[in-house]
Design a protein around this motif. Structure first.
Motif, PDB file in Angstrom:
ATOM      1  N   LEU A  39       0.833  -1.202   0.000  1.00  0.00           N
ATOM      2  CA  LEU A  39       0.000   0.000   0.000  1.00  0.00           C
ATOM      3  C   LEU A  39       0.869   1.255   0.000  1.00  0.00           C
ATOM      4  CD1 LEU A  39      -2.103  -2.174   0.845  1.00  0.00           C
ATOM      5  CD2 LEU A  39      -3.206  -0.372   2.211  1.00  0.00           C
ATOM      6  N   SER A  40       0.453   2.244  -0.781  1.00  0.00           N
ATOM      7  CA  SER A  40       1.144   3.527  -0.848  1.00  0.00           C
ATOM      8  C   SER A  40       0.740   4.401   0.340  1.00  0.00           C
ATOM      9  CB  SER A  40       0.784   4.238  -2.144  1.00  0.00           C
ATOM     10  OG  SER A  40      -0.598   4.597  -2.141  1.00  0.00           O
ATOM     11  N   THR A  41       1.402   5.546   0.473  1.00  0.00           N
ATOM     12  CA  THR A  41       1.057   6.478   1.553  1.00  0.00           C
ATOM     13  C   THR A  41      -0.399   6.914   1.445  1.00  0.00           C
ATOM     14  OG1 THR A  41       3.328   7.285   1.720  1.00  0.00           O
ATOM     15  CG2 THR A  41       1.603   8.716   2.582  1.00  0.00           C
ATOM     16  N   ALA A  42      -0.845   7.237   0.239  1.00  0.00           N
ATOM     17  CA  ALA A  42      -2.236   7.653   0.043  1.00  0.00           C
ATOM     18  C   ALA A  42      -3.196   6.534   0.395  1.00  0.00           C
ATOM     19  CB  ALA A  42      -2.439   8.113  -1.399  1.00  0.00           C
ATOM     20  N   GLN A  43      -2.870   5.324  -0.011  1.00  0.00           N
ATOM     21  CA  GLN A  43      -3.752   4.189   0.291  1.00  0.00           C
ATOM     22  C   GLN A  43      -3.780   3.896   1.783  1.00  0.00           C
ATOM     23  OE1 GLN A  43      -1.716   1.486  -2.377  1.00  0.00           O
ATOM     24  NE2 GLN A  43      -3.449   1.460  -3.813  1.00  0.00           N
ATOM     25  N   LEU A  44      -2.629   4.024   2.440  1.00  0.00           N
ATOM     26  CA  LEU A  44      -2.587   3.848   3.891  1.00  0.00           C
ATOM     27  C   LEU A  44      -3.459   4.881   4.593  1.00  0.00           C
ATOM     28  CD1 LEU A  44       1.235   3.180   4.391  1.00  0.00           C
ATOM     29  CD2 LEU A  44      -0.596   1.592   4.960  1.00  0.00           C
ATOM     30  N   ALA A  45      -3.352   6.129   4.157  1.00  0.00           N
ATOM     31  CA  ALA A  45      -4.139   7.204   4.767  1.00  0.00           C
ATOM     32  C   ALA A  45      -5.630   6.937   4.623  1.00  0.00           C
ATOM     33  CB  ALA A  45      -3.766   8.540   4.133  1.00  0.00           C
ATOM     34  N   THR A  46      -6.038   6.490   3.452  1.00  0.00           N
ATOM     35  CA  THR A  46      -7.452   6.210   3.210  1.00  0.00           C
ATOM     36  C   THR A  46      -7.941   5.035   4.059  1.00  0.00           C
ATOM     37  OG1 THR A  46      -7.304   7.046   0.950  1.00  0.00           O
ATOM     38  CG2 THR A  46      -9.146   5.572   1.445  1.00  0.00           C
ATOM     39  N   LYS A  47      -7.187   3.977   4.086  1.00  0.00           N
ATOM     40  CA  LYS A  47      -7.595   2.764   4.802  1.00  0.00           C
ATOM     41  C   LYS A  47      -7.653   2.982   6.307  1.00  0.00           C
ATOM     42  CE  LYS A  47      -6.649  -2.181   5.151  1.00  0.00           C
ATOM     43  NZ  LYS A  47      -8.016  -2.527   4.680  1.00  0.00           N
TER      44      LYS A  47
ATOM     45  N   VAL B 263       5.648   6.197   9.406  1.00  0.00           N
ATOM     46  CA  VAL B 263       6.630   5.473   8.596  1.00  0.00           C
ATOM     47  C   VAL B 263       8.049   5.879   8.989  1.00  0.00           C
ATOM     48  CG1 VAL B 263       7.523   5.107   6.257  1.00  0.00           C
ATOM     49  CG2 VAL B 263       5.048   5.091   6.673  1.00  0.00           C
ATOM     50  N   LYS B 264       8.244   7.163   9.234  1.00  0.00           N
ATOM     51  CA  LYS B 264       9.560   7.645   9.660  1.00  0.00           C
ATOM     52  C   LYS B 264       9.965   6.994  10.978  1.00  0.00           C
ATOM     53  CE  LYS B 264      12.126  11.871  10.759  1.00  0.00           C
ATOM     54  NZ  LYS B 264      12.060  13.356  10.865  1.00  0.00           N
ATOM     55  N   SER B 265       9.020   6.891  11.915  1.00  0.00           N
ATOM     56  CA  SER B 265       9.302   6.257  13.204  1.00  0.00           C
ATOM     57  C   SER B 265       9.642   4.779  13.017  1.00  0.00           C
ATOM     58  CB  SER B 265       8.088   6.394  14.133  1.00  0.00           C
ATOM     59  OG  SER B 265       8.294   5.690  15.347  1.00  0.00           O
ATOM     60  N   ILE B 266       8.923   4.107  12.131  1.00  0.00           N
ATOM     61  CA  ILE B 266       9.187   2.687  11.850  1.00  0.00           C
ATOM     62  C   ILE B 266      10.592   2.515  11.278  1.00  0.00           C
ATOM     63  CG2 ILE B 266       8.528   0.734  10.384  1.00  0.00           C
ATOM     64  CD1 ILE B 266       5.610   1.846  10.589  1.00  0.00           C
ATOM     65  N   PHE B 267      10.959   3.387  10.339  1.00  0.00           N
ATOM     66  CA  PHE B 267      12.297   3.312   9.749  1.00  0.00           C
ATOM     67  C   PHE B 267      13.376   3.493  10.815  1.00  0.00           C
ATOM     68  CE2 PHE B 267      11.270   4.675   5.080  1.00  0.00           C
ATOM     69  CZ  PHE B 267      10.496   3.528   4.936  1.00  0.00           C
ATOM     70  N   THR B 268      13.161   4.461  11.712  1.00  0.00           N
ATOM     71  CA  THR B 268      14.135   4.733  12.765  1.00  0.00           C
ATOM     72  C   THR B 268      14.300   3.525  13.684  1.00  0.00           C
ATOM     73  OG1 THR B 268      13.648   7.104  12.730  1.00  0.00           O
ATOM     74  CG2 THR B 268      14.700   6.222  14.724  1.00  0.00           C
ATOM     75  N   LYS B 269      13.186   2.909  14.100  1.00  0.00           N
ATOM     76  CA  LYS B 269      13.245   1.784  15.034  1.00  0.00           C
ATOM     77  C   LYS B 269      13.867   0.543  14.406  1.00  0.00           C
ATOM     78  CE  LYS B 269       9.332   3.146  17.963  1.00  0.00           C
ATOM     79  NZ  LYS B 269       7.971   2.783  18.457  1.00  0.00           N
TER      80      LYS B 269
ATOM     81  N   THR C 204      15.997   2.569   5.560  1.00  0.00           N
ATOM     82  CA  THR C 204      15.796   3.875   4.933  1.00  0.00           C
ATOM     83  C   THR C 204      14.783   3.839   3.800  1.00  0.00           C
ATOM     84  OG1 THR C 204      17.680   3.463   3.459  1.00  0.00           O
ATOM     85  CG2 THR C 204      18.127   4.630   5.527  1.00  0.00           C
ATOM     86  N   SER C 205      14.211   2.666   3.528  1.00  0.00           N
ATOM     87  CA  SER C 205      13.236   2.585   2.441  1.00  0.00           C
ATOM     88  C   SER C 205      12.218   1.495   2.743  1.00  0.00           C
ATOM     89  CB  SER C 205      13.925   2.276   1.105  1.00  0.00           C
ATOM     90  OG  SER C 205      14.421   0.945   1.099  1.00  0.00           O
ATOM     91  N   ARG C 206      11.092   1.557   2.029  1.00  0.00           N
ATOM     92  CA  ARG C 206      10.054   0.536   2.219  1.00  0.00           C
ATOM     93  C   ARG C 206      10.546  -0.836   1.768  1.00  0.00           C
ATOM     94  NH1 ARG C 206       4.079   2.734   1.467  1.00  0.00           N
ATOM     95  NH2 ARG C 206       4.286   4.781   2.427  1.00  0.00           N
ATOM     96  N   GLY C 207      11.278  -0.862   0.668  1.00  0.00           N
ATOM     97  CA  GLY C 207      11.790  -2.138   0.181  1.00  0.00           C
ATOM     98  C   GLY C 207      12.714  -2.788   1.186  1.00  0.00           C
ATOM     99  N   GLU C 208      13.563  -1.957   1.808  1.00  0.00           N
ATOM    100  CA  GLU C 208      14.487  -2.473   2.819  1.00  0.00           C
ATOM    101  C   GLU C 208      13.721  -2.968   4.046  1.00  0.00           C
ATOM    102  OE1 GLU C 208      18.492  -0.982   5.257  1.00  0.00           O
ATOM    103  OE2 GLU C 208      17.434   0.385   3.889  1.00  0.00           O
ATOM    104  N   LEU C 209      12.648  -2.258   4.404  1.00  0.00           N
ATOM    105  CA  LEU C 209      11.826  -2.660   5.546  1.00  0.00           C
ATOM    106  C   LEU C 209      11.199  -4.027   5.299  1.00  0.00           C
ATOM    107  CD1 LEU C 209      10.393  -1.938   8.271  1.00  0.00           C
ATOM    108  CD2 LEU C 209       8.542  -0.994   6.855  1.00  0.00           C
ATOM    109  N   VAL C 210      10.591  -4.201   4.139  1.00  0.00           N
ATOM    110  CA  VAL C 210       9.922  -5.463   3.820  1.00  0.00           C
ATOM    111  C   VAL C 210      10.937  -6.604   3.801  1.00  0.00           C
ATOM    112  CG1 VAL C 210       8.662  -6.720   2.041  1.00  0.00           C
ATOM    113  CG2 VAL C 210       8.038  -4.358   2.574  1.00  0.00           C
ATOM    114  N   ALA C 211      12.105  -6.353   3.224  1.00  0.00           N
ATOM    115  CA  ALA C 211      13.133  -7.391   3.178  1.00  0.00           C
ATOM    116  C   ALA C 211      13.583  -7.778   4.578  1.00  0.00           C
ATOM    117  CB  ALA C 211      14.321  -6.916   2.348  1.00  0.00           C
ATOM    118  N   LYS C 212      13.722  -6.783   5.444  1.00  0.00           N
ATOM    119  CA  LYS C 212      14.245  -7.034   6.782  1.00  0.00           C
ATOM    120  C   LYS C 212      13.246  -7.784   7.648  1.00  0.00           C
ATOM    121  CE  LYS C 212      17.051  -4.828  10.277  1.00  0.00           C
ATOM    122  NZ  LYS C 212      17.794  -3.612  10.627  1.00  0.00           N
ATOM    123  N   LEU C 213      11.973  -7.394   7.558  1.00  0.00           N
ATOM    124  CA  LEU C 213      10.980  -7.980   8.442  1.00  0.00           C
ATOM    125  C   LEU C 213      10.342  -9.237   7.891  1.00  0.00           C
ATOM    126  CD1 LEU C 213       9.128  -4.868   9.889  1.00  0.00           C
ATOM    127  CD2 LEU C 213      11.134  -6.058  10.739  1.00  0.00           C
TER     128      LEU C 213
END
Length: 361
Positions: free
Chosen positions: A304-312, A324-330, A334-343
């Motif tokens: 989901l994109s930022t707009a889709q997240l906001a709507t949902k 999202v910034k807080s999630i990246f920090t924790k 630095t990117s959504r792709g990196e987040l998905v790969a890591k988790l």
């Protein structure tokens, strides 16, 4: 400074894995709350069931099935699941049984035959989640655990729960699955192993050492597998997640097989590599994400994109970006792709295969 704060040593705070944490905590705690034997256990926070790794102190390998059958099938005093919901997640057997320990199935069937006379239990939880548990035992002739000693252990439960939660954090490199089929173990109603396939032998050979029971097949069955099988006889099925020594997450699924009259007959335990989605909740919890951040992380994983997240989620896009910034920090990405790969892909952390966890002193 409180007793619990004094017990939180640097070694405990820097422990790199659960077995090291258990060892260091036991050494520090024994000086303040003396005990003669102990069992330190990790638990699957989704079910509260014991899983790997586990450390036993001054206890032989002959009582795994006895302990868990008593605990899960007939115990009425100080159940771990009740302590997990209690305001204070600590209790002692003689205190909880009004100094009539014979009311406890664990006392009658496990403690008394081994010369043990009291048990202090604690659930190790963080933010309402159940990450571990400990049983401390005293021998006959020793005084029962006191109110002060219960309070000292209680003060450590949150600290230890948070440390255990942190070990679900993934390692930098994923472990590649070898493509084996599922493992299968078959137990009789008393917990004895009836059959095992080659895949199950391989899976068990890769698990960290811990309390276990020998079988006629030359395979030692971990205590937490016995407890999972015993749980299935009460709830039709039981399921836990555990790491092997390479750091790969596995799922252990137990199902009860019944006779024509409905009575438990046998229990089958299936072992398979866990899908990324099955351990994502453990990993996100390890990073200390809030419920909203966890929800957003799961939706990011679905693309989901930022707009889709906001709507949902009925949020502004600005608020979504802040989350999202807080999630990246924790999570240190630095990117959504990196987040998905890591988790959702790199969800493994190696354990030390040489660690000895059954000790006598």
């Amino acid at each position: 400074m409180t007793t619990a704060r004094r017990l939180e040593t640097t070694a405990m705070a820097k422990a790199s894995d659960a077995l090291t944490l258990f060892r260091e905590t036991s050494a520090a705690l024994r000086r303040t709350v003396p005990f003669d034997a102990a069992v330190w256990q990790s638990t699957d926070p989704a079910t509260g069931m014991a899983t790997a790794p586990m450390r036993a102190e001054n206890l032989g390998e002959d009582g795994c099935a006895t302990y868990w059958n008593a605990e899960l099938l007939s115990e009425k005093v100080n159940l771990f699941r009740d302590l997990a919901r209690a305001a204070v997640p600590v209790a002692a057997l003689r205190d909880g049984a009004a100094d009539s320990p014979e009311h406890s199935a664990v006392y009658r069937e496990f403690l008394q035959p081994r010369g043990l006379d009291d048990e202090l239990r604690a659930v190790l939880r963080a933010d309402g989640q159940w990450w571990g548990q400990v049983s401390l035992f005293r021998s006959k002739g020793r005084p029962p655990f006191s109110k002060w000693e219960l309070a000292a252990v209680s003060g450590l439960t949150t600290f230890l729960g948070r440390r255990l939660r942190s070990y679900a954090e993934p390692a930098p490199e994923p472990v590649v699955d070898g493509g084996r089929g599922p493992g299968l173990l078959l137990f009789d109603r008393g917990g004895a192993l009836l059959s095992i396939n080659d895949e199950a032998r391989d899976f068990l050979a890769g698990m960290p050492a811990g309390p276990s029971a020998p079988s006629r097949f030359g395979v030692s069955v971990p205590a937490w597998i016995h407890s999972t099988a015993a749980s299935a006889t009460q709830a039709e099925e039981a399921r836990i997640r555990a790491k092997d020594r390479s750091g790969r997450w596995l799922v252990f699924h137990a199902s009860c097989l019944r006779d024509a009259d409905g009575s438990p007959h046998q229990t089958a335990v299936v072992i398979e590599p866990a899908k990324a989605s099955e351990v994502a909740s453990l990993i996100t919890a390890a990073y200390g994400l809030t419920e909203r951040e966890l929800e957003i992380t799961q939706l990011i994983g679905r693309g989901l994109s930022t707009a889709q997240l906001a709507t949902k989620l009925y949020l502004s896009q600005h608020t979504v970006r802040d989350h999202v910034k807080s999630i990246f920090t924790k999570t240190g990405v630095t990117s959504r792709g990196e987040l998905v790969a890591k988790l959702y892909a790199e969800h493994y952390q190696p354990l030390n295969p040489t660690t000895r966890i059954r000790v006598w002193d």
